[in-house]
Design a protein around this motif. Structure first.
Motif, PDB file in Angstrom:
ATOM      1  N   ILE A 115      27.467  69.965  63.308  1.00  0.00           N
ATOM      2  CA  ILE A 115      26.692  71.054  63.015  1.00  0.00           C
ATOM      3  C   ILE A 115      25.769  71.378  64.349  1.00  0.00           C
ATOM      4  O   ILE A 115      24.691  70.384  64.144  1.00  0.00           O
ATOM      5  CB  ILE A 115      25.909  70.932  61.720  1.00  0.00           C
ATOM      6  CG1 ILE A 115      26.854  70.658  60.643  1.00  0.00           C
ATOM      7  CG2 ILE A 115      24.861  72.124  61.549  1.00  0.00           C
ATOM      8  CD1 ILE A 115      26.374  70.208  59.189  1.00  0.00           C
ATOM      9  N   ALA A 116      26.043  72.112  65.241  1.00  0.00           N
ATOM     10  CA  ALA A 116      25.236  72.498  66.246  1.00  0.00           C
ATOM     11  C   ALA A 116      24.126  73.268  65.882  1.00  0.00           C
ATOM     12  O   ALA A 116      24.129  74.315  64.864  1.00  0.00           O
ATOM     13  CB  ALA A 116      26.026  72.955  67.484  1.00  0.00           C
ATOM     14  N   ASP A 117      23.140  73.735  66.794  1.00  0.00           N
ATOM     15  CA  ASP A 117      22.225  74.726  66.515  1.00  0.00           C
ATOM     16  C   ASP A 117      22.854  76.231  66.587  1.00  0.00           C
ATOM     17  O   ASP A 117      22.380  77.169  65.808  1.00  0.00           O
ATOM     18  CB  ASP A 117      20.946  74.871  67.496  1.00  0.00           C
ATOM     19  CG  ASP A 117      20.032  73.572  67.278  1.00  0.00           C
ATOM     20  OD1 ASP A 117      20.022  73.085  66.142  1.00  0.00           O
ATOM     21  OD2 ASP A 117      19.369  73.421  68.273  1.00  0.00           O
ATOM     22  N   GLY A 118      24.063  76.185  67.176  1.00  0.00           N
ATOM     23  CA  GLY A 118      24.921  77.441  67.144  1.00  0.00           C
ATOM     24  C   GLY A 118      25.823  77.615  66.213  1.00  0.00           C
ATOM     25  O   GLY A 118      26.551  78.649  66.138  1.00  0.00           O
ATOM     26  N   THR A 119      26.039  76.791  65.160  1.00  0.00           N
ATOM     27  CA  THR A 119      27.006  76.740  64.266  1.00  0.00           C
ATOM     28  C   THR A 119      26.614  77.736  63.059  1.00  0.00           C
ATOM     29  O   THR A 119      25.462  77.708  62.623  1.00  0.00           O
ATOM     30  CB  THR A 119      27.198  75.495  63.535  1.00  0.00           C
ATOM     31  OG1 THR A 119      27.460  74.497  64.623  1.00  0.00           O
ATOM     32  CG2 THR A 119      28.288  75.356  62.555  1.00  0.00           C
ATOM     33  N   LEU A 120      27.621  78.283  62.562  1.00  0.00           N
ATOM     34  CA  LEU A 120      27.540  79.352  61.552  1.00  0.00           C
ATOM     35  C   LEU A 120      28.603  78.946  60.682  1.00  0.00           C
ATOM     36  O   LEU A 120      29.787  78.697  61.251  1.00  0.00           O
ATOM     37  CB  LEU A 120      27.727  80.712  62.159  1.00  0.00           C
ATOM     38  CG  LEU A 120      26.252  81.388  62.889  1.00  0.00           C
ATOM     39  CD1 LEU A 120      26.722  82.642  63.555  1.00  0.00           C
ATOM     40  CD2 LEU A 120      25.149  81.628  61.776  1.00  0.00           C
ATOM     41  N   ARG A 121      28.410  79.331  59.300  1.00  0.00           N
ATOM     42  CA  ARG A 121      29.599  79.155  58.334  1.00  0.00           C
ATOM     43  C   ARG A 121      29.827  80.606  57.650  1.00  0.00           C
ATOM     44  O   ARG A 121      28.728  81.175  57.462  1.00  0.00           O
ATOM     45  CB  ARG A 121      29.094  78.091  57.346  1.00  0.00           C
ATOM     46  CG  ARG A 121      29.110  76.641  57.837  1.00  0.00           C
ATOM     47  CD  ARG A 121      29.044  75.757  56.674  1.00  0.00           C
ATOM     48  NE  ARG A 121      29.003  74.306  57.184  1.00  0.00           N
ATOM     49  CZ  ARG A 121      28.413  73.275  56.566  1.00  0.00           C
ATOM     50  NH1 ARG A 121      27.829  73.379  55.592  1.00  0.00           N
ATOM     51  NH2 ARG A 121      28.591  72.005  57.095  1.00  0.00           N
ATOM     52  N   LEU A 122      31.041  80.635  57.711  1.00  0.00           N
ATOM     53  CA  LEU A 122      31.273  82.317  57.290  1.00  0.00           C
ATOM     54  C   LEU A 122      32.439  81.983  55.930  1.00  0.00           C
ATOM     55  O   LEU A 122      33.006  81.110  55.813  1.00  0.00           O
ATOM     56  CB  LEU A 122      31.925  82.814  58.270  1.00  0.00           C
ATOM     57  CG  LEU A 122      32.301  84.476  58.055  1.00  0.00           C
ATOM     58  CD1 LEU A 122      31.106  85.609  58.116  1.00  0.00           C
ATOM     59  CD2 LEU A 122      33.455  85.011  59.052  1.00  0.00           C
ATOM     60  N   SER A 123      32.072  82.743  54.802  1.00  0.00           N
ATOM     61  CA  SER A 123      32.692  82.747  53.616  1.00  0.00           C
ATOM     62  C   SER A 123      33.207  84.187  53.593  1.00  0.00           C
ATOM     63  O   SER A 123      32.378  85.395  53.472  1.00  0.00           O
ATOM     64  CB  SER A 123      31.793  82.594  52.441  1.00  0.00           C
ATOM     65  OG  SER A 123      32.633  82.802  51.330  1.00  0.00           O
ATOM     66  N   VAL A 124      34.517  84.186  54.079  1.00  0.00           N
ATOM     67  CA  VAL A 124      35.066  85.650  54.072  1.00  0.00           C
ATOM     68  C   VAL A 124      35.486  86.242  52.337  1.00  0.00           C
ATOM     69  O   VAL A 124      35.859  85.530  51.821  1.00  0.00           O
ATOM     70  CB  VAL A 124      36.458  85.472  54.654  1.00  0.00           C
ATOM     71  CG1 VAL A 124      37.194  87.289  54.788  1.00  0.00           C
ATOM     72  CG2 VAL A 124      36.280  85.073  56.298  1.00  0.00           C
TER      73      VAL A 124
END
Length: 103
Positions: A75-84
């Motif tokens: 989990i980096a500072d640029g990480t995003l999680r997406l729930s489609v």
């Protein structure tokens, strides 16, 4: 693979799934610009809905985790999680391409 979660995902989700994580170069500023530029996805710390949702785990679900531990977890500072969600896939892709240009 040093991440057991990836092995589990490969076994359980052979055809993919509606949840994914991406890491943008540029860290938190790029991640926030991208998330804020999306028109079809709502920012939410809770993923899994009929609507597309996006979260920044470093400042939500993992905000109290030490940066070293987040890095170990991928989990980096640029990480995003997406729930489609159930939106049209072509509309979602176009929205994400537009948001990437801003990020």
């Amino acid at each position: 693979d040093s991440h057991p979660q990836r092995a589990i995902a490969r076994r359980q989700m052979r055809r993919g799934g509606g949840m994914l994580a991406v890491t943008l170069a540029g860290g938190k500023p790029s991640a926030f610009r991208f998330a804020n530029a999306l028109r079809l996805a709502d920012i939410s710390p809770n993923l899994g809905d009929a609507k597309t949702l996006i979260a920044h785990p470093a400042t939500t679900t993992h905000a109290n985790v030490a940066p070293e531990e987040r890095a170990r977890l991928g989990i980096a500072d640029g990480t995003l999680r997406l729930s489609v969600g159930l939106e049209d896939p072509d509309d979602l892709l176009a929205d994400m391409e537009r948001a990437l240009a801003v990020a």
